[in-house]
Design a protein around this motif. Structure first.
Motif, PDB file in Angstrom:
ATOM      1  N   GLY A  21       0.816  -1.213   0.000  1.00 31.55           N
ATOM      2  CA  GLY A  21       0.000   0.000   0.000  1.00 31.55           C
ATOM      3  C   GLY A  21       0.848   1.259   0.000  1.00 31.55           C
ATOM      4  O   GLY A  21       0.591   2.199  -0.769  1.00 31.55           O
ATOM      5  N   TYR A  22       1.860   1.305   0.863  1.00 32.45           N
ATOM      6  CA  TYR A  22       2.766   2.461   0.911  1.00 32.45           C
ATOM      7  C   TYR A  22       3.467   2.652  -0.435  1.00 32.45           C
ATOM      8  O   TYR A  22       3.624   3.780  -0.927  1.00 32.45           O
ATOM      9  CB  TYR A  22       3.836   2.271   1.989  1.00 32.45           C
ATOM     10  CG  TYR A  22       3.369   2.417   3.413  1.00 32.45           C
ATOM     11  CD1 TYR A  22       2.312   3.264   3.747  1.00 32.45           C
ATOM     12  CD2 TYR A  22       3.994   1.714   4.448  1.00 32.45           C
ATOM     13  CE1 TYR A  22       1.886   3.400   5.056  1.00 32.45           C
ATOM     14  CE2 TYR A  22       3.577   1.843   5.758  1.00 32.45           C
ATOM     15  CZ  TYR A  22       2.525   2.685   6.067  1.00 32.45           C
ATOM     16  OH  TYR A  22       2.120   2.814   7.374  1.00 32.45           O
ATOM     17  N   SER A  23       3.912   1.547  -1.029  1.00 32.07           N
ATOM     18  CA  SER A  23       4.656   1.607  -2.288  1.00 32.07           C
ATOM     19  C   SER A  23       3.778   2.140  -3.419  1.00 32.07           C
ATOM     20  O   SER A  23       4.228   2.956  -4.239  1.00 32.07           O
ATOM     21  CB  SER A  23       5.191   0.220  -2.647  1.00 32.07           C
ATOM     22  OG  SER A  23       6.047  -0.254  -1.640  1.00 32.07           O
ATOM     23  N   THR A  36       5.086   9.135   3.331  1.00 29.61           N
ATOM     24  CA  THR A  36       5.036   7.760   2.844  1.00 29.61           C
ATOM     25  C   THR A  36       6.439   7.202   2.608  1.00 29.61           C
ATOM     26  O   THR A  36       6.693   6.021   2.837  1.00 29.61           O
ATOM     27  CB  THR A  36       4.217   7.676   1.532  1.00 29.61           C
ATOM     28  OG1 THR A  36       2.960   8.334   1.719  1.00 29.61           O
ATOM     29  CG2 THR A  36       3.957   6.231   1.149  1.00 29.61           C
ATOM     30  N   ALA A  37       7.356   8.068   2.171  1.00 30.03           N
ATOM     31  CA  ALA A  37       8.745   7.632   1.958  1.00 30.03           C
ATOM     32  C   ALA A  37       9.386   7.210   3.278  1.00 30.03           C
ATOM     33  O   ALA A  37      10.093   6.198   3.348  1.00 30.03           O
ATOM     34  CB  ALA A  37       9.549   8.752   1.306  1.00 30.03           C
ATOM     35  N   PHE A  38       9.132   7.983   4.342  1.00 33.62           N
ATOM     36  CA  PHE A  38       9.679   7.641   5.657  1.00 33.62           C
ATOM     37  C   PHE A  38       9.060   6.341   6.188  1.00 33.62           C
ATOM     38  O   PHE A  38       9.749   5.500   6.772  1.00 33.62           O
ATOM     39  CB  PHE A  38       9.434   8.777   6.653  1.00 33.62           C
ATOM     40  CG  PHE A  38      10.197  10.031   6.340  1.00 33.62           C
ATOM     41  CD1 PHE A  38      11.582  10.044   6.364  1.00 33.62           C
ATOM     42  CD2 PHE A  38       9.533  11.205   6.029  1.00 33.62           C
ATOM     43  CE1 PHE A  38      12.299  11.193   6.077  1.00 33.62           C
ATOM     44  CE2 PHE A  38      10.236  12.364   5.737  1.00 33.62           C
ATOM     45  CZ  PHE A  38      11.617  12.366   5.758  1.00 33.62           C
ATOM     46  N   LEU A  39       7.747   6.200   5.988  1.00 34.60           N
ATOM     47  CA  LEU A  39       7.057   4.994   6.455  1.00 34.60           C
ATOM     48  C   LEU A  39       7.547   3.757   5.711  1.00 34.60           C
ATOM     49  O   LEU A  39       7.695   2.681   6.300  1.00 34.60           O
ATOM     50  CB  LEU A  39       5.547   5.153   6.271  1.00 34.60           C
ATOM     51  CG  LEU A  39       4.882   6.204   7.156  1.00 34.60           C
ATOM     52  CD1 LEU A  39       3.413   6.370   6.777  1.00 34.60           C
ATOM     53  CD2 LEU A  39       5.000   5.844   8.621  1.00 34.60           C
ATOM     54  N   LEU A  40       7.805   3.927   4.423  1.00 36.92           N
ATOM     55  CA  LEU A  40       8.304   2.822   3.608  1.00 36.92           C
ATOM     56  C   LEU A  40       9.667   2.352   4.125  1.00 36.92           C
ATOM     57  O   LEU A  40       9.911   1.153   4.259  1.00 36.92           O
ATOM     58  CB  LEU A  40       8.422   3.280   2.154  1.00 36.92           C
ATOM     59  CG  LEU A  40       8.385   2.224   1.051  1.00 36.92           C
ATOM     60  CD1 LEU A  40       7.119   1.388   1.132  1.00 36.92           C
ATOM     61  CD2 LEU A  40       8.473   2.901  -0.312  1.00 36.92           C
ATOM     62  N   THR A  41      10.534   3.317   4.434  1.00 34.06           N
ATOM     63  CA  THR A  41      11.864   2.994   4.959  1.00 34.06           C
ATOM     64  C   THR A  41      11.769   2.246   6.288  1.00 34.06           C
ATOM     65  O   THR A  41      12.447   1.228   6.503  1.00 34.06           O
ATOM     66  CB  THR A  41      12.685   4.282   5.159  1.00 34.06           C
ATOM     67  OG1 THR A  41      12.776   4.984   3.919  1.00 34.06           O
ATOM     68  CG2 THR A  41      14.092   3.961   5.653  1.00 34.06           C
ATOM     69  N   GLN A  42      10.899   2.735   7.176  1.00 37.19           N
ATOM     70  CA  GLN A  42      10.736   2.089   8.479  1.00 37.19           C
ATOM     71  C   GLN A  42      10.110   0.703   8.338  1.00 37.19           C
ATOM     72  O   GLN A  42      10.441  -0.223   9.087  1.00 37.19           O
ATOM     73  CB  GLN A  42       9.882   2.975   9.393  1.00 37.19           C
ATOM     74  CG  GLN A  42      10.582   4.269   9.783  1.00 37.19           C
ATOM     75  CD  GLN A  42       9.654   5.242  10.470  1.00 37.19           C
ATOM     76  OE1 GLN A  42       9.218   5.021  11.595  1.00 37.19           O
ATOM     77  NE2 GLN A  42       9.329   6.334   9.794  1.00 37.19           N
ATOM     78  N   ASN A  43       9.218   0.567   7.359  1.00 31.50           N
ATOM     79  CA  ASN A  43       8.594  -0.741   7.126  1.00 31.50           C
ATOM     80  C   ASN A  43       9.623  -1.766   6.642  1.00 31.50           C
ATOM     81  O   ASN A  43       9.543  -2.943   6.986  1.00 31.50           O
ATOM     82  CB  ASN A  43       7.463  -0.609   6.107  1.00 31.50           C
ATOM     83  CG  ASN A  43       6.162  -1.175   6.634  1.00 31.50           C
ATOM     84  OD1 ASN A  43       5.846  -1.021   7.804  1.00 31.50           O
ATOM     85  ND2 ASN A  43       5.405  -1.828   5.784  1.00 31.50           N
ATOM     86  N   THR A  91      -6.817   0.996  -1.500  1.00 33.07           N
ATOM     87  CA  THR A  91      -7.796   0.915  -0.412  1.00 33.07           C
ATOM     88  C   THR A  91      -7.989  -0.518   0.083  1.00 33.07           C
ATOM     89  O   THR A  91      -7.877  -0.769   1.284  1.00 33.07           O
ATOM     90  CB  THR A  91      -9.142   1.529  -0.839  1.00 33.07           C
ATOM     91  OG1 THR A  91      -8.940   2.905  -1.148  1.00 33.07           O
ATOM     92  CG2 THR A  91     -10.161   1.416   0.285  1.00 33.07           C
ATOM     93  N   PRO A  92      -8.253  -1.498  -0.812  1.00 33.46           N
ATOM     94  CA  PRO A  92      -8.369  -2.876  -0.300  1.00 33.46           C
ATOM     95  C   PRO A  92      -7.093  -3.384   0.352  1.00 33.46           C
ATOM     96  O   PRO A  92      -7.147  -4.147   1.319  1.00 33.46           O
ATOM     97  CB  PRO A  92      -8.727  -3.701  -1.548  1.00 33.46           C
ATOM     98  CG  PRO A  92      -8.506  -2.819  -2.711  1.00 33.46           C
ATOM     99  CD  PRO A  92      -8.620  -1.427  -2.241  1.00 33.46           C
TER     100      PRO A  92
END
Length: 211
Positions: free
Chosen positions: A52-54, A73-80, A130-131
């Motif tokens: 989803g983030y990607s 979203t870039a920061f969240l992607l890195t942390q994920n 969304t899904p």
């Protein structure tokens, strides 16, 4: 409220989201790292969230939306990525298949970001967000319900996630009007709030049993 004032408010709220998202998953990552396990964290949920983030990041970049509107979203992607690394390490899941999936993952999302896909496919891709987001959170909710205890899950992490979604509903209503993104963040806001409530509830139950 004047258009310029509304735009300034959106930019301010966006900056608060970006600032919080720089550290959003740190409490959860640190808790898992310190304990040496990722108990309570659903791998399925994290993988769906990663997709989803990607999609959100690559699509927003391709559509040339204001960077401040999706920078978190870039920061969240890195942390994920860090969280996935911890899960793979603590559960001894590293294998050649992991590298193959990673290469395929990069090919798909770089194709979206660089608009290598036709417009109809771009719209189809963002409609999946969304899904994916809902499935990710429902998977974690079900894991929480089954385990009846939060494990390494952090209420701070999910609380920041809920706040970010509420802000993004507002800023996208004002700045982009994109119905796919607004729907995605609206569902995320509700489900993140449910997860926070469940974490607090099961944490309190655990404390009550101890005493």
């Amino acid at each position: 409220m004047e258009a310029s004032a509304m735009e300034s408010l959106c930019n301010f709220l966006s900056l608060t989201v970006v600032g919080l998202c720089v550290i959003m998953k740190v409490p959860q990552i640190w808790s898992a790292f310190k304990a040496g396990n990722t108990n309570g964290i659903s791998l399925g949920s994290v993988l769906l969230e990663q997709c989803g983030y990607s999609i959100m990041l690559s699509y927003s970049f391709a559509m040339e939306y204001p960077v401040v509107n999706y920078l978190e979203t870039a920061f969240l992607l890195t942390q994920n990525f860090l969280l996935l690394g911890l899960i793979i390490h603590t559960r001894d899941m590293l294998s050649p298949k992991v590298f193959i999936f990673f290469v395929l993952y990069m090919i798909v999302y770089l194709s979206i970001a660089n608009k290598f896909l036709p417009e109809v496919m771009m719209k189809a891709v963002i409609s999946l967000n969304t899904p994916l987001s809902v499935s990710s959170k429902l998977t974690q909710i079900l894991a929480l319900y089954r385990n009846k205890e939060p494990g390494r899950l952090s209420a701070k992490t999910w609380g920041i996630a809920a706040y970010g979604c509420y802000v993004r509903v507002f800023t996208n209503l004002v700045q982009t009007g994109d119905p796919f993104i607004i729907l995605s963040f609206s569902s995320g806001a509700f489900l993140n709030t449910v997860i926070v409530i469940m974490i607090l509830f099961y944490t309190q139950q655990k404390r009550t049993k101890l005493y």
